[in-house]
Design a protein around this motif. Structure first.
Motif, PDB file in Angstrom:
ATOM      1  N   ASP A 180     -21.375  34.304  40.212  1.00  0.00           N
ATOM      2  CA  ASP A 180     -20.154  34.145  39.412  1.00  0.00           C
ATOM      3  C   ASP A 180     -20.574  33.583  38.060  1.00  0.00           C
ATOM      4  O   ASP A 180     -20.986  32.432  37.968  1.00  0.00           O
ATOM      5  N   HIS A 187     -15.907  25.279  40.709  1.00  0.00           N
ATOM      6  CA  HIS A 187     -15.682  25.436  42.148  1.00  0.00           C
ATOM      7  C   HIS A 187     -17.010  25.670  42.828  1.00  0.00           C
ATOM      8  O   HIS A 187     -17.940  26.216  42.217  1.00  0.00           O
ATOM      9  N   GLU A 205     -19.648  30.256  31.801  1.00  0.00           N
ATOM     10  CA  GLU A 205     -19.785  29.800  33.192  1.00  0.00           C
ATOM     11  C   GLU A 205     -21.179  30.055  33.731  1.00  0.00           C
ATOM     12  O   GLU A 205     -21.700  31.163  33.627  1.00  0.00           O
TER      13      GLU A 205
HETATM   14 ZN    ZN Z   1     -16.000  30.759  38.711  1.00  0.00          ZN
END
Ligand code: ZN
Ligand code: ZN
Ligand code: ZN
Length: 374
Positions: A243, A307, A350
């Motif tokens: 991710d 997360h 990210e």
């Molecule tokens: Zn993420």
């Protein structure tokens, strides 16, 4: 790197089941009930063809041997797939009551943790058999059960991160201007598969004003010269998640676009530098938020900072105000601050970070500067 990862061993699965049973005991639970899904794969290595109306359920309780309840017709496959000899199979046949077969494996009273994706049908069936029992979400009761990754898991997460990085490097070469977001998203999905992902979970392409909506995936908008474009993509490789987000610009950015990007990049850097054992999860959120607030955009950073990631792409621990859980070596999570200017553009950066003995290590290594695309 596309090599085959170190296989999980019977000892790995046995240790995970023991850890779950002990953690349940420590949390005052009578046991843990696990339906088909990520928890079951993590605990046993077994993924039935599909979760169905036929009950499949792993029963764990401290001081008892783990038992997997399976339909008789699926028992041979389960027997082969299950990674740990310590796990006993108990099969039930069509025409008999699976809940009556399961009930003797549970205490007649007490609270059980149940995996979040268990079907209501199955839970209600058990409750009817055992009216003295009650149930609680496994994620709520034992949020940190899967949070600390072992070496073989870290190897997979690093490989997934490297594969996502490879996809990012290649997406910079495709044409953006004049194509729909959905076209670029399809390119991204193809690149993720080519770099070894067996499952693509999301390919966000948020161009211009669409980038200001963190939930925007990819639509029919035609990307234009001058657009800022948020890319956020990931999936599973060898069963573990990737991710990552980067924000690119079609042609040279304006001074304001560059400034907003610089702020997010510095906030993300500061939050990554704050990662070390013992620091509370909420502190990572606070560091990123303080930086963005100091730069005047606090009200435009409209989501938590991160997360956890593992056999699912979103799981505890969450980097969010109020989460006091201290970071532990082996935890893996995203650090993904953003700034969203409604009707105009958005920026998000990210990376997945893992906690080491004395700090944090990024599993994504691509440049975080705003890349200029065509
Ligand atoms: Zn993420
Ligand atoms: Zn622009
Ligand atoms: Zn993401």
């Amino acid at each position: 790197m596309t090599g085959i990862p170190t296989p999980f061993t019977a000892d790995d699965y046995t240790a995970r089941m023991e850890r779950a049973a002990q953690a349940a005991d420590g949390a005052g639970l009578a046991g843990v009930l696990v339906a088909p899904g990520p928890d079951l794969v993590w605990l046993t290595g077994y993924a039935p063809p599909a979760a169905t109306e036929r009950l499949t359920l792993l029963v764990l309780a401290a001081g008892r041997d783990p038992v997997l309840v399976v339909p008789t017709l699926e028992a041979p496959d389960a027997e082969k797939a299950v990674g740990a000899p310590a796990l006993t199979l108990r099969d039930w046949t069509d025409g008999t009551d699976p809940y009556a077969a399961t009930a003797p494996l549970l205490q007649a009273s007490g609270r059980f943790g149940v995996s979040d994706n268990a079907w209501a049908l199955h839970l209600l069936g058990l409750q009817k058999q055992l009216p003295g029992t009650s149930y609680v979400s496994l994620t709520e009761a034992l949020p940190m059960l899967r949070a600390v990754k072992d070496a073989a898991e870290l190897e997979r997460l690093a490989a997934a991160g490297a594969a996502a990085d490879e996809a990012y490097g290649e997406i910079l070469e495709v044409a953006f201007a004049g194509r729909r977001e959905s076209d670029v998203a399809r390119d991204l999905a193809g690149l993720l598969r080519r770099s070894g992902h067996e499952q693509v979970d999301f390919t966000v392409v948020g161009s211009g004003p669409n980038g200001a909506d963190p939930h925007h995936e990819a639509g029919e908008r035609v990307i234009e010269h001058g657009d800022t474009v948020v890319l956020d993509f990931g999936g599973l490789k060898h069963g573990y998640g990737s991710d990552t987000s980067r924000t690119v610009h079609v042609g040279e950015p304006t001074a304001e676009e560059q400034r907003v990007h610089d702020i997010v990049r510095a906030a993300q850097q500061a939050a990554c530098e704050a990662v070390r054992p013992g620091v509370a999860c909420q502190e990572i959120d606070r560091v990123a938020r303080a930086y963005i607030t100091g730069a005047g955009y606090g009200d435009r950073f409209i989501h938590r900072t991160g997360h956890g990631i593992g056999v699912t792409t979103h799981e505890p621990p969450y980097m969010i105000e109020g989460e006091e859980q201290p970071l532990v070596p082996g935890m893996c999570f995203s650090v993904e601050p953003g700034i969203y200017l409604p009707g105009r553009f958005g920026v998000r950066i990210e990376d997945i970070v893992t906690v080491t003995g004395d700090g944090g290590r990024r599993l994504n290594r691509t440049p975080r500067e705003m890349a200029v695309v065509d």
